[in-house]
Design an enzyme around this catalytic site. Sequence first.
Site, short mmCIF file in Angstrom:
data_model
loop_
_atom_site.label_atom_id
_atom_site.label_comp_id
_atom_site.label_asym_id
_atom_site.label_seq_id
_atom_site.Cartn_x
_atom_site.Cartn_y
_atom_site.Cartn_z
N LYS A 47 0.76 -1.15 0.06
CA LYS A 47 -0.19 0.01 0.18
C LYS A 47 0.72 1.16 0.13
O LYS A 47 0.23 2.32 -0.36
CB LYS A 47 -0.99 0.09 1.35
CG LYS A 47 -1.79 -1.14 1.41
CD LYS A 47 -2.46 -1.09 2.99
CE LYS A 47 -3.17 -2.46 3.33
NZ LYS A 47 -3.54 -2.43 4.56
N ASP A 107 14.92 0.11 0.84
CA ASP A 107 15.80 -0.33 1.94
C ASP A 107 16.82 -1.22 1.51
O ASP A 107 17.77 -0.87 0.91
CB ASP A 107 14.84 -0.77 3.03
CG ASP A 107 15.59 -0.92 4.34
OD1 ASP A 107 16.87 -0.58 4.15
OD2 ASP A 107 15.02 -1.14 5.26
N PHE A 156 13.98 4.12 10.45
CA PHE A 156 12.57 3.92 10.26
C PHE A 156 11.75 5.02 10.00
O PHE A 156 11.37 5.77 10.88
CB PHE A 156 12.13 2.80 11.41
CG PHE A 156 10.63 2.28 10.75
CD1 PHE A 156 10.78 1.14 9.76
CD2 PHE A 156 9.51 2.70 11.17
CE1 PHE A 156 9.68 0.58 9.35
CE2 PHE A 156 8.48 2.11 10.66
CZ PHE A 156 8.33 1.04 9.74
P1 5GP Z 1 13.47 -3.61 0.95
O1 5GP Z 1 13.02 -4.92 0.39
O2 5GP Z 1 13.86 -2.79 0.07
O3 5GP Z 1 14.15 -3.88 2.42
O4 5GP Z 1 12.18 -2.97 1.59
C1 5GP Z 1 10.89 -2.60 0.81
C2 5GP Z 1 9.79 -2.41 1.49
O5 5GP Z 1 9.88 -2.14 3.01
C3 5GP Z 1 9.08 -1.12 1.30
O6 5GP Z 1 8.54 -1.18 0.10
C4 5GP Z 1 8.29 -0.63 2.31
O7 5GP Z 1 7.25 -1.32 2.39
C5 5GP Z 1 9.22 -1.38 3.51
N1 5GP Z 1 10.30 -0.26 4.14
C6 5GP Z 1 11.49 -0.16 4.06
N2 5GP Z 1 11.87 0.86 4.76
C7 5GP Z 1 11.01 1.35 5.54
C8 5GP Z 1 10.80 2.31 6.34
O8 5GP Z 1 11.75 3.12 6.97
N3 5GP Z 1 9.50 2.69 6.97
C9 5GP Z 1 8.30 1.86 6.55
N4 5GP Z 1 7.17 2.24 6.87
N5 5GP Z 1 8.48 0.94 5.72
C10 5GP Z 1 9.75 0.51 5.14
#
Ligand code: 5GP
Length: 183
Positions: A47, A107, A156
Amino acid sequence: MELADVADDLTEVLLTETQIHDKIAELARRVEQDYAGERPLLVGVLKGAVMVMADVARELKMHVDMDFMAVSSYGASTESSGVVRILKDLDADLEGRHVIIVEDIIDSGLTLAWLRANLESRGPASLEILALLRKPDAAKVDVDVKYFGFDIPNAFVVGYGLDYAERYRNLRGVAVLAPHVYS
Ligand code: 5GP
């Protein structure tokens, strides 16, 4: 909701509504140039990407299609599991389409790397990524993001689509969540 409305839950404001708006306009101008004469298909990842998707789409002075997909992410925790599952697939057929994945944040990059490979296998004419935010770890992963907005610190964050346990998505800006909220 304004960042000020939940000021006690936030430690630092990273991006205001205006900063986000200006950056999205800048990215939209590039997309218009790169896809002149085409009708790209914007794929939003639910979302978190709803706000980016809504603003990018409205900023673009061209016809676009919009579709959404939901994949598993953090849930109520604040760390990436590395496990990606499709919760809701696209309605659109990607065959021969110019696809742009619209993401909120990268991330570890695991989600996007997986998503890119998955969508690539469906035969699009082209596939690019637009992501509003990027954390430091993402730079180490080999995901080619053509359009990205801001590099942010490794904290975060919530707001502008990003939640903690489904809250804060409706904040107009992006801010660092105070540890007392999740500890
Ligand atoms: P990745 O696979 O790149 O580690 O994470 C991607 C997903 O993790 C993003 O689409 C998001 O939903 C969530 N995410 C990563 N970092 C954050 C953050 O700092 N805050 C929030 N609310 N969601 C995050």
